[in-house]
Write an enzyme that holds these catalytic residues in place. Structure first.
Site, PDB file in Angstrom:
ATOM      1  CG  ASN A  20      -0.746  -0.411   2.445  1.00  0.00           C
ATOM      2  OD1 ASN A  20      -0.375  -1.547   2.696  1.00  0.00           O
ATOM      3  ND2 ASN A  20      -0.844   0.491   3.394  1.00  0.00           N
ATOM      4  CG  ASP A  21       0.080   3.930   3.048  1.00  0.00           C
ATOM      5  OD1 ASP A  21      -0.905   3.502   2.439  1.00  0.00           O
ATOM      6  OD2 ASP A  21       0.071   4.209   4.255  1.00  0.00           O
ATOM      7  CD  GLN A  37       3.041   0.505   5.740  1.00  0.00           C
ATOM      8  OE1 GLN A  37       2.242  -0.082   6.451  1.00  0.00           O
ATOM      9  NE2 GLN A  37       4.284   0.735   6.130  1.00  0.00           N
ATOM     10  CG  PHE A  77       1.236   0.706  10.582  1.00  0.00           C
ATOM     11  CD1 PHE A  77       1.401  -0.640  10.312  1.00  0.00           C
ATOM     12  CD2 PHE A  77      -0.011   1.134  11.008  1.00  0.00           C
ATOM     13  CE1 PHE A  77       0.350  -1.543  10.449  1.00  0.00           C
ATOM     14  CE2 PHE A  77      -1.071   0.245  11.145  1.00  0.00           C
ATOM     15  CZ  PHE A  77      -0.904  -1.082  10.869  1.00  0.00           C
ATOM     16  CB  SER A  78       2.803   4.954   6.554  1.00  0.00           C
ATOM     17  OG  SER A  78       2.329   4.094   5.564  1.00  0.00           O
ATOM     18  NE  ARG A 144      -3.118   4.830  10.706  1.00  0.00           N
ATOM     19  CZ  ARG A 144      -4.326   5.009  11.233  1.00  0.00           C
ATOM     20  NH1 ARG A 144      -4.460   5.169  12.536  1.00  0.00           N
ATOM     21  NH2 ARG A 144      -5.406   5.040  10.467  1.00  0.00           N
ATOM     22  CG  ASP A 145       0.308   7.062   8.763  1.00  0.00           C
ATOM     23  OD1 ASP A 145       0.801   5.945   9.026  1.00  0.00           O
ATOM     24  OD2 ASP A 145      -0.887   7.214   8.423  1.00  0.00           O
ATOM     25  CD  GLU A 192      -5.459   5.786   7.289  1.00  0.00           C
ATOM     26  OE1 GLU A 192      -5.552   4.815   8.050  1.00  0.00           O
ATOM     27  OE2 GLU A 192      -5.553   5.672   6.041  1.00  0.00           O
TER      28      GLU A 192
HETATM   29  C1  FRU Z   1      -2.880   4.209   5.075  1.00  0.00           C
HETATM   30  C2  FRU Z   1      -2.498   3.379   6.290  1.00  0.00           C
HETATM   31  C3  FRU Z   1      -1.629   4.156   7.246  1.00  0.00           C
HETATM   32  C4  FRU Z   1      -0.891   3.075   7.966  1.00  0.00           C
HETATM   33  C5  FRU Z   1      -0.698   2.057   6.881  1.00  0.00           C
HETATM   34  C6  FRU Z   1      -0.716   0.634   7.349  1.00  0.00           C
HETATM   35  O1  FRU Z   1      -3.183   3.443   3.977  1.00  0.00           O
HETATM   36  O2  FRU Z   1      -3.664   2.899   6.939  1.00  0.00           O
HETATM   37  O3  FRU Z   1      -2.344   5.038   8.097  1.00  0.00           O
HETATM   38  O4  FRU Z   1       0.311   3.510   8.524  1.00  0.00           O
HETATM   39  O5  FRU Z   1      -1.709   2.268   5.933  1.00  0.00           O
HETATM   40  O6  FRU Z   1      -0.421  -0.233   6.303  1.00  0.00           O
END
Ligand code: FRU
Length: 440
Positions: A20-21, A37, A77-78, A144-145, A192
């Site tokens: 993902n991200d 991710q 996570f991100s 997060r992030d 996010e």
């Molecule tokens: C966004 C998210 C972030 C998180 C990550 C987990 O897509 O939900 O907030 O850090 O993906 O994979």
């Protein structure tokens, strides 16, 4: 590998399994790093690990060893990365620092989400975790992030962090290890993956953009202690599949380059799942309170495109469809389109309709409505890959990212007029190369 039927041909996707991200985007020693991710074990979300790819041109990518694996603080996570040019952290001059969320644990003893640090002394090839993690303890919910940026005038690091609902905050540090919260920020209806970065506006004045995961943003001023928004919340991403965009830190020549996760695409029976957007360069149009953030594909795309011979102008009156005289499935196309007020023009892209509705002044694709701006002529650019369409209107003032799966089709690009009359001008169609040739 990289030869599969639904493999994006000029967009990044992980060699295998879920991603993902984009994370930790950083340019260093001639290489663009793209961490992401990643689930190393399956084609669905889970086991979050930082995958890693590098490029020397933002176009061709080589996937490397994974960079960060889950540990006792949680899954990875991100987050983001910076170059510690002045050795503020004491970890060494020019060390790369990565900030990420460790996603804690539900099992006994439960652990909250915290923000952690990793560093690389070999230009991003391998990463060590800081031994005093976490560097930011739990603040709220699933905070997060972390996205970190250097604020040169105050010689401080600034971290944008997501808290919960539509709430974010800024933290500040002089050594990248000890952080104090300096401001809370609300970005209505967004959540996010914040980004926070400076850009010059058309008057040459530095403005700061506060960006949320869905692609909405605020523009304002930032003095190192307080971000003062000077705009309403605006939307940059109008498509249904652009999410969690991040800009590269340390990009050369002051460029501001962004890539996003094209979230929600389907890749049936593929060994990988999901793809990134094509990298775009950001600019700020306007000045003095009225600004628009523009996205435009990076110029490096020219190294993989080749012009095709098509008519430069075409007029339609609805009597019959006009298949563009091209074949293939990868295109970078541009044209100006105009129509009478009630005009409705459909461009079938590999069987899937993209509609220019001049009555309602929207462009439709897969149930999303993208606002048309400008009066008569609409300038359009489309990047078309196996499973994605990226739309840019008026030089990138409006942009929208979409995933799709092609229908059965004979001609890949067919124009049709449902009502009224329409004209295409300044038509340019480029064939795009497959970027995976060298790594297949
Ligand atoms: C966004 C998210 C972030 C998180 C990550 C987990 O897509 O939900 O907030 O850090 O993906 O994979």
């Amino acid at each position: 590998m990289y030869d599969e039927v639904h493999r994006p041909r000029f967009h990044f996707s992980a060699r295998q399994n879920w991603h993902n991200d984009p994370n930790g985007l950083i340019y260093h020693s001639g290489r663009w790093h793209l961490f992401f991710q990643h689930n190393p074990e399956a084609t669905v979300w889970g086991n979050m690990t930082w995958g890693h790819a590098v490029s020397d041109d933002l176009v061709h990518w080589v996937q490397m060893e994974h960079a960060l694996y889950p540990d006792e603080h949680g899954t990875m996570f991100s987050g983001s990365a910076v170059v510690d040019r002045f050795d503020t952290s004491g970890l060494g001059e020019d060390t790369l620092l990565a900030f990420y969320t460790a996603a804690g644990s539900h099992v006994e003893p439960p652990k909250p989400y915290t923000q952690c640090l990793a560093y690389s002394i070999d230009s991003g090839d391998t990463w060590l975790k800081f031994d005093e993690n976490p560097i930011v303890s739990w603040i709220d919910a699933h905070n997060r992030d972390p996205k970190v940026v250097w604020h040169a005038p105050t010689r401080c690091w600034i971290m944008a962090l997501y808290l919960t609902d539509d709430r974010f905050c800024l933290l500040r540090s002089t050594d990248a290890k000890q952080w104090e919260r300096i401001q809370n920020i609300t970005l209505e209806h967004d959540s996010e993956c914040p980004d926070f970065f400076p850009l010059l506006d058309e008057a040459g004045i530095e403005r700061w953009v506060f960006w949320g995961g869905s692609g909405t943003y605020l523009i304002g001023d930032f003095d190192g202690a307080l971000f003062s928004p000077r705009s309403e919340v605006q939307t940059c991403e109008h498509g249904s599949n652009g999410y969690a965009a991040q800009t590269w830190s340390n990009a050369p020549s002051g460029r501001c380059i962004q890539i996003s996760w094209m979230s929600g695409g389907r890749y049936p029976e593929m060994p990988f799942n999901q793809q990134m957007s094509f990298p775009v360069e950001l600019s700020l149009r306007g000045n003095n309170g009225i600004w628009t953030l523009c996205r435009w594909p990076v110029k490096e795309i020219e190294s993989i495109t080749e012009p095709l011979d098509v008519p430069v102008s075409v007029g339609f009156d609805g009597s019959k469809p006009w298949p563009m005289p091209v074949s293939g499935d990868l295109f970078d196309i541009a044209f100006d389109i105009s129509a009478d007020d009630g005009g409705e023009v459909v461009l079938k892209i590999r069987g899937i309709p993209l509609t220019f509705d001049f009555e309602r002044r929207v462009v439709n694709f897969r149930d999303s409505e993208v606002p048309m701006i400008g009066k008569d002529h609409l300038s359009v650019r489309l990047l078309i890959d196996r499973t994605s369409v990226e739309l840019f209107l008026d030089g990138g003032r409006v942009s929208a990212s979409f995933c799709y799966l092609p229908d059965a089709y004979v001609a890949p690009l067919v124009f049709n007029v449902r009502s009224g009359t329409a004209n295409l001008d300044r038509v340019r169609v480029e064939r795009v190369d497959d970027i995976w040739g060298s790594v297949r």
